[in-house]
Design a protein around this motif. Sequence first.
Motif, PDB file in Angstrom:
ATOM      1  N   SER A 124       0.805  -1.217   0.000  1.00  0.00           N
ATOM      2  CA  SER A 124       0.000   0.000   0.000  1.00  0.00           C
ATOM      3  C   SER A 124       0.840   1.269   0.000  1.00  0.00           C
ATOM      4  CB  SER A 124      -0.916   0.007   1.216  1.00  0.00           C
ATOM      5  OG  SER A 124      -1.705  -1.148   1.230  1.00  0.00           O
ATOM      6  N   MET A 125       2.123   1.143   0.250  1.00  0.00           N
ATOM      7  CA  MET A 125       2.958   2.344   0.337  1.00  0.00           C
ATOM      8  C   MET A 125       3.098   3.039  -1.021  1.00  0.00           C
ATOM      9  SD  MET A 125       3.262   2.741   3.455  1.00  0.00           S
ATOM     10  CE  MET A 125       4.301   4.169   3.538  1.00  0.00           C
ATOM     11  N   GLU A 126       2.961   2.301  -2.105  1.00  0.00           N
ATOM     12  CA  GLU A 126       2.996   2.938  -3.428  1.00  0.00           C
ATOM     13  C   GLU A 126       1.786   3.863  -3.581  1.00  0.00           C
ATOM     14  OE1 GLU A 126       3.144  -0.612  -3.326  1.00  0.00           O
ATOM     15  OE2 GLU A 126       5.325  -0.611  -3.336  1.00  0.00           O
ATOM     16  N   THR A 127       0.616   3.380  -3.169  1.00  0.00           N
ATOM     17  CA  THR A 127      -0.590   4.200  -3.219  1.00  0.00           C
ATOM     18  C   THR A 127      -0.448   5.389  -2.286  1.00  0.00           C
ATOM     19  OG1 THR A 127      -1.911   2.240  -3.681  1.00  0.00           O
ATOM     20  CG2 THR A 127      -3.103   4.169  -2.907  1.00  0.00           C
ATOM     21  N   PHE A 128       0.084   5.141  -1.089  1.00  0.00           N
ATOM     22  CA  PHE A 128       0.276   6.203  -0.103  1.00  0.00           C
ATOM     23  C   PHE A 128       1.179   7.303  -0.661  1.00  0.00           C
ATOM     24  CE2 PHE A 128       2.496   8.030   3.615  1.00  0.00           C
ATOM     25  CZ  PHE A 128       1.398   8.530   4.290  1.00  0.00           C
ATOM     26  N   ALA A 129       2.194   6.917  -1.401  1.00  0.00           N
ATOM     27  CA  ALA A 129       3.124   7.892  -1.964  1.00  0.00           C
ATOM     28  C   ALA A 129       2.443   8.815  -2.963  1.00  0.00           C
ATOM     29  CB  ALA A 129       4.302   7.173  -2.628  1.00  0.00           C
ATOM     30  N   SER A 134       4.036  16.120   6.797  1.00  0.00           N
ATOM     31  CA  SER A 134       4.010  14.676   6.532  1.00  0.00           C
ATOM     32  C   SER A 134       5.425  14.139   6.498  1.00  0.00           C
ATOM     33  CB  SER A 134       3.334  14.381   5.193  1.00  0.00           C
ATOM     34  OG  SER A 134       1.971  14.644   5.266  1.00  0.00           O
ATOM     35  N   PRO A 135       5.705  13.139   7.335  1.00  0.00           N
ATOM     36  CA  PRO A 135       7.060  12.576   7.331  1.00  0.00           C
ATOM     37  C   PRO A 135       7.264  11.676   6.108  1.00  0.00           C
ATOM     38  CG  PRO A 135       5.683  11.488   8.971  1.00  0.00           C
ATOM     39  CD  PRO A 135       4.855  12.564   8.360  1.00  0.00           C
ATOM     40  N   PRO A 136       8.513  11.433   5.755  1.00  0.00           N
ATOM     41  CA  PRO A 136       8.780  10.512   4.639  1.00  0.00           C
ATOM     42  C   PRO A 136       8.362   9.097   5.019  1.00  0.00           C
ATOM     43  CG  PRO A 136      10.824  11.130   5.751  1.00  0.00           C
ATOM     44  CD  PRO A 136       9.731  11.955   6.360  1.00  0.00           C
ATOM     45  N   GLY A 137       7.993   8.315   4.037  1.00  0.00           N
ATOM     46  CA  GLY A 137       7.504   6.959   4.264  1.00  0.00           C
ATOM     47  C   GLY A 137       8.465   6.063   5.025  1.00  0.00           C
ATOM     48  N   TRP A 138       9.765   6.241   4.834  1.00  0.00           N
ATOM     49  CA  TRP A 138      10.746   5.382   5.500  1.00  0.00           C
ATOM     50  C   TRP A 138      10.749   5.564   7.013  1.00  0.00           C
ATOM     51  CZ3 TRP A 138      14.183   8.012   8.418  1.00  0.00           C
ATOM     52  CH2 TRP A 138      14.478   9.338   8.070  1.00  0.00           C
ATOM     53  N   LEU A 139      10.220   6.698   7.493  1.00  0.00           N
ATOM     54  CA  LEU A 139      10.233   6.966   8.933  1.00  0.00           C
ATOM     55  C   LEU A 139       9.192   6.145   9.696  1.00  0.00           C
ATOM     56  CD1 LEU A 139      11.502   8.707  11.161  1.00  0.00           C
ATOM     57  CD2 LEU A 139       9.740  10.414  10.697  1.00  0.00           C
ATOM     58  N   LEU A 188       1.112  10.481  21.551  1.00  0.00           N
ATOM     59  CA  LEU A 188       1.487  11.648  20.740  1.00  0.00           C
ATOM     60  C   LEU A 188       1.555  11.286  19.257  1.00  0.00           C
ATOM     61  CD1 LEU A 188       4.222  13.226  23.036  1.00  0.00           C
ATOM     62  CD2 LEU A 188       1.855  13.994  22.723  1.00  0.00           C
ATOM     63  N   TRP A 189       2.128  10.131  18.946  1.00  0.00           N
ATOM     64  CA  TRP A 189       2.228   9.711  17.548  1.00  0.00           C
ATOM     65  C   TRP A 189       0.842   9.441  16.951  1.00  0.00           C
ATOM     66  CZ3 TRP A 189       5.637  10.173  13.844  1.00  0.00           C
ATOM     67  CH2 TRP A 189       5.468   9.442  12.673  1.00  0.00           C
ATOM     68  N   VAL A 190      -0.031   8.815  17.719  1.00  0.00           N
ATOM     69  CA  VAL A 190      -1.386   8.548  17.223  1.00  0.00           C
ATOM     70  C   VAL A 190      -2.159   9.862  17.055  1.00  0.00           C
ATOM     71  CG1 VAL A 190      -3.603   7.445  17.800  1.00  0.00           C
ATOM     72  CG2 VAL A 190      -1.470   6.155  17.985  1.00  0.00           C
ATOM     73  N   THR A 191      -1.891  10.820  17.916  1.00  0.00           N
ATOM     74  CA  THR A 191      -2.494  12.149  17.752  1.00  0.00           C
ATOM     75  C   THR A 191      -2.027  12.763  16.432  1.00  0.00           C
ATOM     76  OG1 THR A 191      -2.562  12.453  20.148  1.00  0.00           O
ATOM     77  CG2 THR A 191      -2.728  14.449  18.794  1.00  0.00           C
ATOM     78  N   PHE A 192      -0.729  12.683  16.173  1.00  0.00           N
ATOM     79  CA  PHE A 192      -0.166  13.177  14.911  1.00  0.00           C
ATOM     80  C   PHE A 192      -0.732  12.395  13.724  1.00  0.00           C
ATOM     81  CE2 PHE A 192       3.439  13.141  11.798  1.00  0.00           C
ATOM     82  CZ  PHE A 192       3.310  14.463  11.390  1.00  0.00           C
TER      83      PHE A 192
END
Length: 156
Positions: free
Chosen positions: A29-34, A42-47, A140-144
């Motif tokens: 799904s990361m291709e679609t997300f990109a 928005s952080p980069p996908g690798w993070l 905090l991460w789930v809030t983000f």
Amino acid sequence: MNFKCRLFIISLLIPLLIGGISGFITRNSMETFALLNKPPLSPPGWLFPIVWTTLYILMGVASYIVLVSNAPIESKSIALKVYLFQLVINFFWSLIFFNLEQYLLAFFWLLFLWVLIIITIILFYNISKTAAYLLIPYLLWVTFAGYLNLSIYLLN
């Protein structure tokens, strides 16, 4: 290896396996997300895998602290059941968001997860402040993630 060491490893493996299975199921799904329109910050996908692995380790340590605490069995049982339930809800969020691409449903699912995390933190706090504090980065991460999720819904 003594019993507590095994218990510690099991406590770590539970969230890591749940996260790993979720990551495996949603890996394509990361291709679609990109391709999605994403909001500022928005952080980069690798993070994402790095952050989630860290959070799952913190969850595992927190659950271990609760498990081996001197708190009454009933208190520990309730706290750990809520903890496990929120892990299951966490698992299904990824499927709803990435595989089903149901961004609004995923946002409301995430709100439910957020409430469960707060309840887990409160229950853990009553047993061990340290265990509760270890879950704060997760909250905090789930809030983000909620900000990202809702923004993606609105932008796409």
